[in-house]
Every structure is written in structure tokens, then in C-alpha cells.
Design an enzyme around this catalytic site. Structure first.
Site, PDB file in Angstrom:
ATOM      1  N   GLU A  11     -94.799 112.455  17.508  1.00 49.43           N
ATOM      2  CA  GLU A  11     -95.333 112.237  18.073  1.00 49.43           C
ATOM      3  C   GLU A  11     -95.862 112.597  19.841  1.00 49.43           C
ATOM      4  O   GLU A  11     -96.647 113.505  20.306  1.00 49.43           O
ATOM      5  CB  GLU A  11     -95.312 110.490  18.673  1.00 49.43           C
ATOM      6  CG  GLU A  11     -95.969 109.363  19.629  1.00 49.43           C
ATOM      7  CD  GLU A  11     -95.281 108.358  19.548  1.00 49.43           C
ATOM      8  OE1 GLU A  11     -93.679 108.003  19.487  1.00 49.43           O
ATOM      9  OE2 GLU A  11     -95.919 106.821  20.074  1.00 49.43           O
ATOM     10  N   ASP A 198     -90.421  98.426  10.328  1.00 44.88           N
ATOM     11  CA  ASP A 198     -89.482  97.554   8.710  1.00 44.88           C
ATOM     12  C   ASP A 198     -89.535  95.916   9.350  1.00 44.88           C
ATOM     13  O   ASP A 198     -90.648  95.526  10.239  1.00 44.88           O
ATOM     14  CB  ASP A 198     -87.927  98.099   9.517  1.00 44.88           C
ATOM     15  CG  ASP A 198     -87.160  97.420  10.456  1.00 44.88           C
ATOM     16  OD1 ASP A 198     -87.363  99.125  11.767  1.00 44.88           O
ATOM     17  OD2 ASP A 198     -86.851  96.499  11.075  1.00 44.88           O
TER      18      ASP A 198
HETATM   19  N1  ADE Z   1     -87.091  99.556  15.935  1.00 44.98           N
HETATM   20  C1  ADE Z   1     -87.680  99.834  14.964  1.00 44.98           C
HETATM   21  N2  ADE Z   1     -86.795  98.456  13.955  1.00 44.98           N
HETATM   22  C2  ADE Z   1     -85.692  98.122  15.023  1.00 44.98           C
HETATM   23  C3  ADE Z   1     -85.099  97.069  14.573  1.00 44.98           C
HETATM   24  N3  ADE Z   1     -84.989  96.195  13.682  1.00 44.98           N
HETATM   25  N4  ADE Z   1     -85.063  96.361  15.562  1.00 44.98           N
HETATM   26  C4  ADE Z   1     -84.337  97.479  16.919  1.00 44.98           C
HETATM   27  N5  ADE Z   1     -85.621  98.375  16.775  1.00 44.98           N
HETATM   28  C5  ADE Z   1     -85.754  98.693  16.157  1.00 44.98           C
END
Ligand code: ADE
Length: 230
Positions: A11, A198
Site C-alpha cells: 500500500e 477477519d
Molecule cells: N489486525 C487485523 N486483524 C486483527 C485482529 N483480529 N486483532 C488485532 N489486530 C488485527
């Protein structure tokens, strides 16, 4: 001049490529690229992971570059069922979920002796980002909400529940609220923009490479438009 703190290597590479004649300055192990993006002066930098890296990066942007706005992009885990992988979250405010001075009667997340519980993102930056996003990334969901930050990757149902029960929150990541606190201390308006990678629980991951490619496209599209519009 806006300071852009990106998280993903490609990026930041892409933004650098689009800058006119960027000048690089290395401080504290971070490379700061100063130049013009879409005709506007910017400084683009990758802070590295975690709260301390984020805060140090802001202080350098303030002291050495005199930025008058900070945009932090990156990825985060969703804390809400309706915020899906690939969507973007624009921060309303940010809280450090790993701060605990409850022993001294402070609410969980409150930093002792500070005037505020959460650090509020700049409304003008957020509104501009929201409008830009609908134009340049029309196919993805854009949400606004609280960003929760801690020096922890959250990947369990229990922790996710604990976070939302205690703080609410739209997403969780590892730099935003530290960047926000440092910006607040320096009187610099800021915005955190996060692409959801996620669900911050034990659920199966999507193809991370494909996600990252898309997240970078969306994030760069938004950053470019935001810099031009701001
Ligand atoms: N960055 C991306 N996903 C994350 C998560 N589940 N916890 C902390 N930082 C993150």
C-alpha cells in the site's frame, strides 16, 4: 499537509509510486516519504506494528514534518456481524482496550489523569472519507464506529465478546488508538481507516493474499481521493 500512516508494505509502495519526486528521510527506523500526491503535499510512512510504533510515528510527523492532519490506514478484525471481510471502517473514536486502571476506580480503557476516555476522530476527515469511499469504492460496505486498539491480535470468541461487552466497537487492531492519543496530545486532527481482514474470532480465514490485494486497492483508492478532496 496530511501525514499518511499505512500498514501494508505494498500500500505504501503504491502511494510512493504515485507521488511526485518523494524525498525520503529515515527516523527511528521508519522511512518518511514527503512529496505531492494528486497535487497536494503529503508525508507517507509505514509505522510498523503496535501502539508504541504508532505513537512514535505520529510524534515524528508532528515534530519534523509539521503535519496538520493524520490518516492511518490498515487492516482490522470485525467486531460486528454486519461488518464483513473486505468492508471498510472509518473511526468515530478510538479506545485502548488493554488499558486497565480499574484498581484506582477508572473505567476499563481509561488512561489515568487524561481528560478523555476515547479519542475522537476528526469529523471533517471522516465525512470527506465517507463521500470519497462511496465514489471510488462503490462495491464495498463502509461503516463508521469505534476502533479498539491493543497490543494483541484478537482471535478468540471469548476475547471478542469481552471487547464488545466492555467497549462496544466496530473493529479491533493494534495501532489506531495510540496514533489517536499521540495526535490528540499534539492537537492534530486524525482519522483511522481500516479494511476488515477477519472476524477477530476462531472462524476460518478467507484467502489472505486475495484479501490483501483488494484491501490495498480500496485503501489506496480512498487515500488518493481523500488527499485530493481535503
Ligand atoms: N489486525 C487485523 N486483524 C486483527 C485482529 N483480529 N486483532 C488485532 N489486530 C488485527
Amino acid at each position: 499537509m496530511l501525514g499518511i500512516i499505512g500498514a501494508m508494505a505494498e500500500e505504501v509502495e503504491q502511494l510512493k509510486k504515485e507521488m511526485e519526486a518523494p524525498l525520503v528521510t529515515a527516523v527511528a527506523g521508519m522511512d518518511f516519504y514527503k512529496g505531492k500526491l494528486g497535487g497536494k503535499d503529503v508525508v507517507v510512512v509505514r509505522s510498523g506494528v503496535g501502539k508504541v510504533n504508532g505513537a512514535v510515528c505520529v510524534q515524528i510527523l508532528a515534530d519534523r514534518f509539521g503535519v496538520d492532519g493524520i490518516v492511518n490506514t490498515g487492516i482490522a478484525g470485525s467486531l460486528k456481524a454486519e461488518i464483513n471481510i473486505g468492508d471498510l471502517v472509518l473511526a468515530t473514536d478510538a479506545v485502548q482496550h488493554d488499558v486497565d486502571a480499574t484498581q484506582f476506580a477508572y473505567p476499563l480503557g481509561q488512561i489515568p489523569q487524561m481528560q478523555v476516555f476515547s479519542f475522537e476522530a476528526d469529523e471533517r476527515l471522516r465525512k470527506t472519507a465517507s463521500q470519497c469511499c462511496r465514489q471510488v469504492n462503490p462495491d464495498i460496505g463502509v461503516h463508521e464506529g469505534r476502533v479498539l486498539t491493543g497490543d494483541q491480535f484478537v482471535s478468540s470468541k471469548e476475547k471478542k465478546l469481552w471487547l464488545t461487552e466492555n467497549f462496544g466497537g466496530a473493529c479491533t487492531e493494534m495501532e489506531g488508538a495510540a496514533i489517536a492519543q499521540a495526535a490528540y496530545l499534539n492537537g492534530i486532527p486524525f482519522l483511522i481507516v481500516r479494511a476488515i481482514s477477519d472476524k477477530a474470532d476462531d472462524s476460518a480465514q478467507m484467502d489472505y493474499e486475495e484479501f490483501e490485494r483488494l484491501a490495498i486497492v480500496h485503501s489506496v483508492n480512498l487515500t488518493r481521493a481523500l488527499v485530493e478532496a481535503f
